[in-house]
Design a protein around this motif. Structure first.
Motif, PDB file in Angstrom:
ATOM      1  N   GLU A   1       0.820  -1.213   0.000  1.00 25.51           N
ATOM      2  CA  GLU A   1       0.000   0.000   0.000  1.00 25.51           C
ATOM      3  C   GLU A   1       0.854   1.265   0.000  1.00 25.51           C
ATOM      4  N   ARG A   2       1.952   1.229   0.744  1.00 20.73           N
ATOM      5  CA  ARG A   2       2.809   2.425   0.854  1.00 20.73           C
ATOM      6  C   ARG A   2       4.071   2.232   0.017  1.00 20.73           C
ATOM      7  N   HIS A   3       4.395   3.260  -0.739  1.00 21.56           N
ATOM      8  CA  HIS A   3       5.580   3.205  -1.594  1.00 21.56           C
ATOM      9  C   HIS A   3       6.732   3.988  -0.957  1.00 21.56           C
ATOM     10  N   LYS A   4       7.884   3.968  -1.612  1.00 19.17           N
ATOM     11  CA  LYS A   4       9.044   4.715  -1.131  1.00 19.17           C
ATOM     12  C   LYS A   4       8.661   6.195  -0.995  1.00 19.17           C
ATOM     13  N   PRO A   5       9.080   6.872   0.065  1.00 21.36           N
ATOM     14  CA  PRO A   5      10.145   6.542   1.022  1.00 21.36           C
ATOM     15  C   PRO A   5       9.737   5.644   2.188  1.00 21.36           C
ATOM     16  N   ALA A   6       8.498   5.163   2.239  1.00 21.55           N
ATOM     17  CA  ALA A   6       8.130   4.171   3.259  1.00 21.55           C
ATOM     18  C   ALA A   6       8.957   2.902   3.034  1.00 21.55           C
ATOM     19  N   PRO A   7       9.233   2.139   4.072  1.00 15.62           N
ATOM     20  CA  PRO A   7      10.103   0.966   3.942  1.00 15.62           C
ATOM     21  C   PRO A   7       9.400  -0.294   3.460  1.00 15.62           C
ATOM     22  N   ASP A   8       8.099  -0.228   3.172  1.00 16.56           N
ATOM     23  CA  ASP A   8       7.295  -1.428   2.948  1.00 16.56           C
ATOM     24  C   ASP A   8       7.820  -2.341   1.844  1.00 16.56           C
ATOM     25  N   LEU A   9       8.266  -1.771   0.729  1.00 20.70           N
ATOM     26  CA  LEU A   9       8.788  -2.594  -0.360  1.00 20.70           C
ATOM     27  C   LEU A   9      10.035  -3.353   0.067  1.00 20.70           C
TER      28      LEU A   9
ATOM     29  N   GLN B   1      10.551 -11.979   1.613  1.00 23.11           N
ATOM     30  CA  GLN B   1      10.584 -12.956   0.531  1.00 23.11           C
ATOM     31  C   GLN B   1      11.910 -13.696   0.460  1.00 23.11           C
ATOM     32  N   THR B   2      13.006 -13.049   0.819  1.00 29.00           N
ATOM     33  CA  THR B   2      14.304 -13.717   0.796  1.00 29.00           C
ATOM     34  C   THR B   2      14.594 -14.466   2.083  1.00 29.00           C
ATOM     35  N   GLY B   3      13.928 -14.073   3.174  1.00 34.74           N
ATOM     36  CA  GLY B   3      14.201 -14.689   4.470  1.00 34.74           C
ATOM     37  C   GLY B   3      15.514 -14.245   5.079  1.00 34.74           C
ATOM     38  N   LEU B   4      16.063 -13.143   4.577  1.00 36.82           N
ATOM     39  CA  LEU B   4      17.347 -12.639   5.068  1.00 36.82           C
ATOM     40  C   LEU B   4      17.147 -11.467   6.021  1.00 36.82           C
ATOM     41  N   PRO B   5      18.037 -11.328   7.018  1.00 38.07           N
ATOM     42  CA  PRO B   5      17.991 -10.122   7.855  1.00 38.07           C
ATOM     43  C   PRO B   5      18.518  -8.919   7.082  1.00 38.07           C
ATOM     44  N   ALA B   6      18.064  -7.737   7.456  1.00 42.81           N
ATOM     45  CA  ALA B   6      18.426  -6.516   6.728  1.00 42.81           C
ATOM     46  C   ALA B   6      19.935  -6.300   6.669  1.00 42.81           C
ATOM     47  N   GLU B   7      20.652  -6.687   7.732  1.00 42.54           N
ATOM     48  CA  GLU B   7      22.088  -6.420   7.776  1.00 42.54           C
ATOM     49  C   GLU B   7      22.896  -7.291   6.818  1.00 42.54           C
ATOM     50  N   GLU B   8      22.256  -8.244   6.137  1.00 42.06           N
ATOM     51  CA  GLU B   8      22.980  -9.097   5.187  1.00 42.06           C
ATOM     52  C   GLU B   8      22.685  -8.726   3.731  1.00 42.06           C
ATOM     53  N   VAL B   9      21.997  -7.610   3.520  1.00 41.54           N
ATOM     54  CA  VAL B   9      21.544  -7.232   2.175  1.00 41.54           C
ATOM     55  C   VAL B   9      22.090  -5.858   1.808  1.00 41.54           C
TER      56      VAL B   9
ATOM     57  N   GLY C   1      16.335  -0.703   7.435  1.00 41.89           N
ATOM     58  CA  GLY C   1      17.572  -1.206   8.017  1.00 41.89           C
ATOM     59  C   GLY C   1      18.545  -1.773   7.012  1.00 41.89           C
ATOM     60  N   VAL C   2      18.324  -1.503   5.725  1.00 37.82           N
ATOM     61  CA  VAL C   2      19.159  -2.052   4.656  1.00 37.82           C
ATOM     62  C   VAL C   2      20.195  -1.019   4.224  1.00 37.82           C
ATOM     63  N   ALA C   3      21.457  -1.421   4.170  1.00 37.56           N
ATOM     64  CA  ALA C   3      22.513  -0.535   3.681  1.00 37.56           C
ATOM     65  C   ALA C   3      22.283  -0.253   2.203  1.00 37.56           C
ATOM     66  N   CYS C   4      22.540   0.987   1.798  1.00 36.90           N
ATOM     67  CA  CYS C   4      22.204   1.387   0.434  1.00 36.90           C
ATOM     68  C   CYS C   4      23.385   2.065  -0.252  1.00 36.90           C
ATOM     69  N   VAL C   5      23.701   1.592  -1.452  1.00 37.65           N
ATOM     70  CA  VAL C   5      24.677   2.220  -2.333  1.00 37.65           C
ATOM     71  C   VAL C   5      23.904   3.044  -3.349  1.00 37.65           C
TER      72      VAL C   5
ATOM     73  N   PHE D   1      32.396  -6.356  -5.263  1.00 39.06           N
ATOM     74  CA  PHE D   1      32.086  -7.277  -4.177  1.00 39.06           C
ATOM     75  C   PHE D   1      33.294  -7.463  -3.268  1.00 39.06           C
ATOM     76  N   ASP D   2      34.479  -7.466  -3.856  1.00 34.74           N
ATOM     77  CA  ASP D   2      35.693  -7.744  -3.081  1.00 34.74           C
ATOM     78  C   ASP D   2      36.069  -6.607  -2.148  1.00 34.74           C
ATOM     79  N   ARG D   3      35.706  -5.380  -2.513  1.00 39.40           N
ATOM     80  CA  ARG D   3      36.087  -4.239  -1.682  1.00 39.40           C
ATOM     81  C   ARG D   3      34.963  -3.745  -0.783  1.00 39.40           C
ATOM     82  N   PHE D   4      33.731  -4.184  -1.038  1.00 36.62           N
ATOM     83  CA  PHE D   4      32.589  -3.666  -0.283  1.00 36.62           C
ATOM     84  C   PHE D   4      32.320  -4.521   0.953  1.00 36.62           C
ATOM     85  N   LEU D   5      32.173  -3.861   2.099  1.00 40.82           N
ATOM     86  CA  LEU D   5      31.780  -4.529   3.328  1.00 40.82           C
ATOM     87  C   LEU D   5      30.501  -3.884   3.841  1.00 40.82           C
ATOM     88  N   LEU D   6      29.554  -4.702   4.229  1.00 42.02           N
ATOM     89  CA  LEU D   6      28.342  -4.167   4.825  1.00 42.02           C
ATOM     90  C   LEU D   6      28.678  -3.459   6.130  1.00 42.02           C
ATOM     91  N   PRO D   7      27.993  -2.376   6.459  1.00 37.30           N
ATOM     92  CA  PRO D   7      28.233  -1.691   7.735  1.00 37.30           C
ATOM     93  C   PRO D   7      28.111  -2.666   8.903  1.00 37.30           C
TER      94      PRO D   7
END
Length: 230
Positions: A139-147, A154-162, A179-183, A210-216
């Motif tokens: 129902e709510r689009h960006k900047p809401a976090p719903d998407l 759907q992925t079953g992953l925690p936000a800190e791994e994406v 809670g998702v890190a964003c480039v 991928f080799d140089r990027f580390l999640l916060p």
């Protein structure tokens, strides 16, 4: 830790439909002898209600509502320009690298599926995406976090791994709210200076590594690991 999944916006990031939209509005304003204000464009970027923002501004300047026929012609011009828009630089390379590493990629877009999917097919990259999380699912689009919350579910992953990829401040705020890190990679019509909330701002997806990027929050590599003891 490197990302376990990639969430990519569509408009402006995978394909520069944002620039096509901006050009269509510039042409419409020009038909009335007006310049399309940059401030209005900045308010519109990344929002599913961007058309209403611009129509309200144009109506105020004209002193009357914009008629439906004019709205239709503007949308037709945008569609025409979008059909000619190519894949943005670095998109194919990023998706190929993710596939080789076994990292799933999802589209996370406020636009509806029937807008996003045909373009992905046209651009030859639909097969790289495990799923499409689009505006018709929430129902709510960006900047809401719903998407983003839906994509995490759907992925079953925690936000800190994406890792998310966005081109607009609106999208960056949506990812951060989930809670998702964003480039961030600004589109041709975007403004890099407005993307300071992202963990990285890159000129192109081709610059992501991928080799140089580390999640916060990931531990830094141990510089002594693998070295023989003295």
């Amino acid at each position: 830790m490197t990302p376990q999944a990639l969430f990519l916006d569509f408009d402006g990031l995978i394909c520069d439909t944002e620039d096509a939209a901006r050009r269509s509005w510039s042409l419409l304003y020009a038909s009335y002898g007006l310049a399309f204000p940059h401030a209005v464009w900045r308010r519109m970027q990344g929002r599913s209600d961007g058309e209403e923002v611009a129509l309200a501004d144009l109506g105020r300047r004209l002193g009357r509502p914009v008629d439906p026929g004019t709205r239709t012609r503007r949308l037709q011009k945008k569609t025409e320009l979008c059909r000619a828009a190519p894949l943005r630089p670095g998109v194919a390379r990023l998706l190929e690298q993710a596939e080789l590493r076994g990292v799933p990629a999802l589209v996370v877009s406020s636009s509806p599926r029937d807008w996003v999917e045909p373009h992905l097919v046209r651009l030859g990259v639909r097969r790289f995406f495990a799923d499409l999380v689009t505006g018709d699912l929430v129902e709510r689009h960006k900047p809401a976090p719903d998407l983003y919350l839906r994509a995490l579910w759907q992925t079953g992953l925690p936000a800190e791994e994406v890792c998310a990829f966005e081109d607009s401040p609106t999208g960056v705020r949506a990812a951060r709210a989930a809670g998702v890190a964003c480039v961030a990679v600004p589109s041709a019509a975007g403004d890099a200076a407005a993307l300071t909330e992202a963990v990285q701002v890159l000129p192109s997806l081709a610059d992501f590594s991928f080799d140089r990027f580390l999640l916060p929050g990931s531990p830094l590599p141990d510089p002594m690991k693998g070295r023989p003891p003295r």
